[in-house]
Design a protein around this motif. Structure first.
Motif, PDB file in Angstrom:
ATOM      1  N   LEU A  43     -12.070  -6.839  -4.407  1.00  0.00           N
ATOM      2  CA  LEU A  43     -10.630  -7.106  -4.295  1.00  0.00           C
ATOM      3  C   LEU A  43     -10.331  -8.570  -3.945  1.00  0.00           C
ATOM      4  CD1 LEU A  43      -9.412  -3.851  -2.456  1.00  0.00           C
ATOM      5  CD2 LEU A  43      -9.769  -4.239  -4.890  1.00  0.00           C
ATOM      6  N   LYS A  44     -11.372  -9.354  -3.651  1.00  0.00           N
ATOM      7  CA  LYS A  44     -11.255 -10.815  -3.434  1.00  0.00           C
ATOM      8  C   LYS A  44     -10.247 -11.182  -2.333  1.00  0.00           C
ATOM      9  CE  LYS A  44      -9.819 -11.153  -7.622  1.00  0.00           C
ATOM     10  NZ  LYS A  44      -9.319 -11.448  -8.955  1.00  0.00           N
ATOM     11  N   PHE A  45     -10.222 -10.399  -1.268  1.00  0.00           N
ATOM     12  CA  PHE A  45      -9.248 -10.642  -0.193  1.00  0.00           C
ATOM     13  C   PHE A  45      -9.222 -12.094   0.266  1.00  0.00           C
ATOM     14  CE2 PHE A  45      -9.667  -5.978   1.096  1.00  0.00           C
ATOM     15  CZ  PHE A  45      -8.410  -5.652   0.627  1.00  0.00           C
ATOM     16  N   LYS A  46     -10.416 -12.700   0.311  1.00  0.00           N
ATOM     17  CA  LYS A  46     -10.540 -14.041   0.881  1.00  0.00           C
ATOM     18  C   LYS A  46      -9.696 -15.062   0.119  1.00  0.00           C
ATOM     19  CE  LYS A  46     -14.333 -16.769   2.798  1.00  0.00           C
ATOM     20  NZ  LYS A  46     -13.763 -18.052   2.429  1.00  0.00           N
ATOM     21  N   ASP A  47      -9.606 -14.868  -1.195  1.00  0.00           N
ATOM     22  CA  ASP A  47      -8.944 -15.876  -2.025  1.00  0.00           C
ATOM     23  C   ASP A  47      -7.495 -15.538  -2.365  1.00  0.00           C
ATOM     24  OD1 ASP A  47     -11.533 -17.012  -2.241  1.00  0.00           O
ATOM     25  OD2 ASP A  47     -11.993 -15.526  -3.805  1.00  0.00           O
ATOM     26  N   LEU A  48      -7.000 -14.438  -1.901  1.00  0.00           N
ATOM     27  CA  LEU A  48      -5.664 -14.024  -2.337  1.00  0.00           C
ATOM     28  C   LEU A  48      -4.558 -14.773  -1.613  1.00  0.00           C
ATOM     29  CD1 LEU A  48      -5.879 -10.110  -2.489  1.00  0.00           C
ATOM     30  CD2 LEU A  48      -6.066 -11.741  -4.379  1.00  0.00           C
ATOM     31  N   ARG A  75      -3.361 -11.683   7.942  1.00  0.00           N
ATOM     32  CA  ARG A  75      -2.488 -12.767   7.497  1.00  0.00           C
ATOM     33  C   ARG A  75      -2.419 -12.808   5.973  1.00  0.00           C
ATOM     34  NH1 ARG A  75       0.596 -12.950  10.922  1.00  0.00           N
ATOM     35  NH2 ARG A  75       1.405 -14.951  10.281  1.00  0.00           N
ATOM     36  N   LEU A  76      -2.357 -11.642   5.375  1.00  0.00           N
ATOM     37  CA  LEU A  76      -2.300 -11.532   3.916  1.00  0.00           C
ATOM     38  C   LEU A  76      -0.915 -11.003   3.531  1.00  0.00           C
ATOM     39  CD1 LEU A  76      -3.529 -11.481   1.070  1.00  0.00           C
ATOM     40  CD2 LEU A  76      -4.622  -9.309   1.629  1.00  0.00           C
ATOM     41  N   PRO A  77      -0.097 -11.846   2.901  1.00  0.00           N
ATOM     42  CA  PRO A  77       1.229 -11.374   2.500  1.00  0.00           C
ATOM     43  C   PRO A  77       1.125 -10.224   1.491  1.00  0.00           C
ATOM     44  CG  PRO A  77       1.079 -13.764   2.303  1.00  0.00           C
ATOM     45  CD  PRO A  77      -0.312 -13.255   2.542  1.00  0.00           C
ATOM     46  N   VAL A  78       1.986  -9.255   1.642  1.00  0.00           N
ATOM     47  CA  VAL A  78       1.958  -8.090   0.752  1.00  0.00           C
ATOM     48  C   VAL A  78       3.267  -8.003  -0.001  1.00  0.00           C
ATOM     49  CG1 VAL A  78       1.970  -5.555   0.680  1.00  0.00           C
ATOM     50  CG2 VAL A  78       0.327  -6.765   2.137  1.00  0.00           C
ATOM     51  N   GLU A  79       3.144  -7.818  -1.297  1.00  0.00           N
ATOM     52  CA  GLU A  79       4.324  -7.532  -2.089  1.00  0.00           C
ATOM     53  C   GLU A  79       4.237  -6.075  -2.498  1.00  0.00           C
ATOM     54  OE1 GLU A  79       5.264 -10.012  -5.589  1.00  0.00           O
ATOM     55  OE2 GLU A  79       6.024  -8.078  -6.278  1.00  0.00           O
ATOM     56  N   THR A  98      -4.679  -9.332  -7.029  1.00  0.00           N
ATOM     57  CA  THR A  98      -5.261  -8.008  -6.826  1.00  0.00           C
ATOM     58  C   THR A  98      -4.109  -7.046  -6.572  1.00  0.00           C
ATOM     59  OG1 THR A  98      -7.347  -8.808  -5.928  1.00  0.00           O
ATOM     60  CG2 THR A  98      -6.676  -6.603  -5.274  1.00  0.00           C
ATOM     61  N   ALA A  99      -4.169  -5.900  -7.224  1.00  0.00           N
ATOM     62  CA  ALA A  99      -3.155  -4.872  -7.003  1.00  0.00           C
ATOM     63  C   ALA A  99      -3.826  -3.615  -6.466  1.00  0.00           C
ATOM     64  CB  ALA A  99      -2.426  -4.551  -8.300  1.00  0.00           C
ATOM     65  N   LEU A 100      -3.173  -3.015  -5.469  1.00  0.00           N
ATOM     66  CA  LEU A 100      -3.630  -1.725  -4.943  1.00  0.00           C
ATOM     67  C   LEU A 100      -2.629  -0.679  -5.382  1.00  0.00           C
ATOM     68  CD1 LEU A 100      -4.513  -1.887  -1.117  1.00  0.00           C
ATOM     69  CD2 LEU A 100      -6.010  -1.167  -3.001  1.00  0.00           C
ATOM     70  N   VAL A 101      -3.097   0.392  -5.988  1.00  0.00           N
ATOM     71  CA  VAL A 101      -2.217   1.520  -6.269  1.00  0.00           C
ATOM     72  C   VAL A 101      -2.660   2.689  -5.391  1.00  0.00           C
ATOM     73  CG1 VAL A 101      -1.660   0.796  -8.617  1.00  0.00           C
ATOM     74  CG2 VAL A 101      -3.597   2.318  -8.234  1.00  0.00           C
ATOM     75  N   GLN A 173     -10.968  -5.029   7.038  1.00  0.00           N
ATOM     76  CA  GLN A 173     -11.958  -5.712   6.214  1.00  0.00           C
ATOM     77  C   GLN A 173     -11.386  -7.049   5.711  1.00  0.00           C
ATOM     78  OE1 GLN A 173     -14.823  -3.675   5.028  1.00  0.00           O
ATOM     79  NE2 GLN A 173     -15.739  -5.289   3.769  1.00  0.00           N
ATOM     80  N   ALA A 174     -10.137  -7.020   5.278  1.00  0.00           N
ATOM     81  CA  ALA A 174      -9.476  -8.247   4.821  1.00  0.00           C
ATOM     82  C   ALA A 174      -9.352  -9.244   5.972  1.00  0.00           C
ATOM     83  CB  ALA A 174      -8.093  -7.918   4.247  1.00  0.00           C
ATOM     84  N   GLY A 175      -9.035  -8.737   7.153  1.00  0.00           N
ATOM     85  CA  GLY A 175      -8.909  -9.607   8.323  1.00  0.00           C
ATOM     86  C   GLY A 175     -10.209 -10.311   8.642  1.00  0.00           C
ATOM     87  N   ARG A 176     -11.303  -9.593   8.505  1.00  0.00           N
ATOM     88  CA  ARG A 176     -12.616 -10.194   8.751  1.00  0.00           C
ATOM     89  C   ARG A 176     -12.936 -11.224   7.671  1.00  0.00           C
ATOM     90  NH1 ARG A 176     -17.192  -6.566   7.194  1.00  0.00           N
ATOM     91  NH2 ARG A 176     -16.189  -5.157   8.640  1.00  0.00           N
ATOM     92  N   GLU A 177     -12.764 -10.812   6.396  1.00  0.00           N
ATOM     93  CA  GLU A 177     -13.120 -11.713   5.289  1.00  0.00           C
ATOM     94  C   GLU A 177     -12.276 -12.977   5.288  1.00  0.00           C
ATOM     95  OE1 GLU A 177     -13.136  -9.506   1.583  1.00  0.00           O
ATOM     96  OE2 GLU A 177     -14.566  -8.054   2.418  1.00  0.00           O
ATOM     97  N   ARG A 178     -11.059 -12.881   5.774  1.00  0.00           N
ATOM     98  CA  ARG A 178     -10.167 -14.047   5.783  1.00  0.00           C
ATOM     99  C   ARG A 178     -10.283 -14.851   7.076  1.00  0.00           C
ATOM    100  NH1 ARG A 178      -6.146 -13.857   1.911  1.00  0.00           N
ATOM    101  NH2 ARG A 178      -4.458 -14.620   3.242  1.00  0.00           N
TER     102      ARG A 178
END
Ligand code: F6R
Length: 365
Positions: A43-48, A75-79, A98-101, A173-178
């Motif tokens: 999902l490439k959280f680090k680069d989003l 700290r990942l903005p979500v749309e 990346t899109a999550l459904v 997981q995103a929090g750690r990767e970022r």
């Protein structure tokens, strides 16, 4: 098989401590107390620069809770948008996205169309689904399964809380990767999440208090649900569940929006459910509650001991849950919200497992 329950919905509500345990143990390492979401790297959280989330109904509301988590802990903005709007919006999506459904059935037409829109535009697709052989699961780049087991009742219950458990795993997981969450903070949060099954059991133990609310509520023709932060999506979920099961008109509002319109509806015939654990934003919600009480609105406050004692005499009824941390609260507070709708519908004699006009899997738009 309904086991000893009158309805599949009751069975599925009561299965939550167990299936939440299964889902959490899939996405968290209980020994190291870290999130462990296999395939999350795709999902490439680090680069989003933003994460797109889209779904329908209750699954959308799980996504809305997670927006608060991704933004706070990673700290990942979500749309986020409901799939039936997202698919026709012609919103810019590219291979950097990346899109999550999110879908229990994995067959919802609008959610599938949103997935395809994102995929055609080059985005990477993660799917949170309960049915692993579903169309959405097959078409996604990566599947994160909820381990809720088959959900038969038309109203989604255990799938919703299991979606939240998976989303919590992804957010940490995103929090750690970022580089946002320190290992210590992550371990603290995971330790709290591991308590979810036992907290869920304690919340279900309040069922008889909740059942008593059904009789007065069944006489109302309207109801309001209020909450702030992650309790705002729960307010929407409470209203959705009450509408679909008991056919009582209900609306969920962010508590802060009350004075921008809906307060005009408040009178002594209006039950108002306020979802407010004693957290950082509790004081703000209480002041909204007092505005409701001053106009004669009949408040049911869903809170903890501290919240009940700090609300003055604004609430006519309280449902008191155990103390818990912020990250677990939306998962646990979902249970009384489900039970309120369930018992009201049972009291009114509606078809709880198969409400009128509804289908379990919405494969047409
Ligand atoms: C409400 C409910 C529906 C579903 C929605 C999406 O209780 O169950 O709002 O959540 O139809 O369905 P799935 O998750 O199968 O995509």
């Amino acid at each position: 098989d309904k086991g000893n329950y009158k309805h599949f919905m009751a069975k599925e509500i009561h299965e939550q401590p167990e299936v939440l345990g299964h889902t959490l143990s899939r996405y968290f390492d209980y020994t190291t107390k870290r999130a462990r979401v296999e395939g999350a790297d795709q999902l490439k959280f680090k680069d989003l620069s933003r994460l797109i989330i889209t779904a329908c109904g209750t699954a959308y509301l799980a996504g809305l809770v997670s927006k608060y988590w991704f933004e706070k802990y990673a700290r990942l903005p979500v749309e986020i948008d409901i799939a039936s709007e997202f698919r026709y919006r012609e919103t810019p999506v590219s291979d950097k996205d990346t899109a999550l459904v999110i879908s229990q059935s994995g067959e919802t037409a609008d959610t599938l169309a949103s997935l395809r829109y994102c995929k055609t535009n080059g985005a990477t697709i993660g799917a949170i689904v309960n049915v692993p052989e579903s169309t959405i699961a097959r078409e996604a780049d990566r599947v994160f399964q909820t381990i809720a087991g088959p959900e038969i009742g038309v109203a989604s219950t255990k799938a919703f809380t299991c979606q939240l458990a998976v989303l919590a795993g992804l957010a940490l997981q995103a929090g750690r990767e970022r580089g946002v969450l320190t290992p210590e903070r992550e371990q603290e949060l995971v330790a709290e999440l591991i308590e979810v099954p036992s907290l869920a059991l304690k919340a279900l133990a309040r069922e008889s208090d909740i059942e008593k609310l059904a009789h007065p509520l069944s006489k109302a023709s309207n109801a309001l649900y209020l909450g702030r932060a992650t309790n705002f999506p729960l307010a929407l979920e409470g209203a959705l569940k009450l509408k679909e099961l008991s056919y009582i008109h209900a609306e969920g509002y962010a508590a802060g929006e009350l004075k921008h319109g809906p307060i005009a509806l408040i009178d002594e015939n209006m039950p108002v459910f306020v979802i407010a654990p004693f957290d950082a934003i509790y004081e703000k919600t209480v002041s909204n509650m007092q505005e409701v009480a001053a106009r004669g609105g009949r408040i049911v406050l869903i809170t903890d001991e501290r919240g009940a004692s700090e609300c003055g005499n604004a609430a006519e009824n309280t449902v008191i849950l155990p103390d818990m941390s912020d990250i677990v609260a939306p998962i646990i507070y979902a249970l009384p919200v489900q039970l309120i709708a369930y018992h009201t519908a049972v009291f009114m004699g509606t078809d709880v497992d198969q409400p009128r006009n509804l289908a379990k899997s919405v494969t047409v738009e």
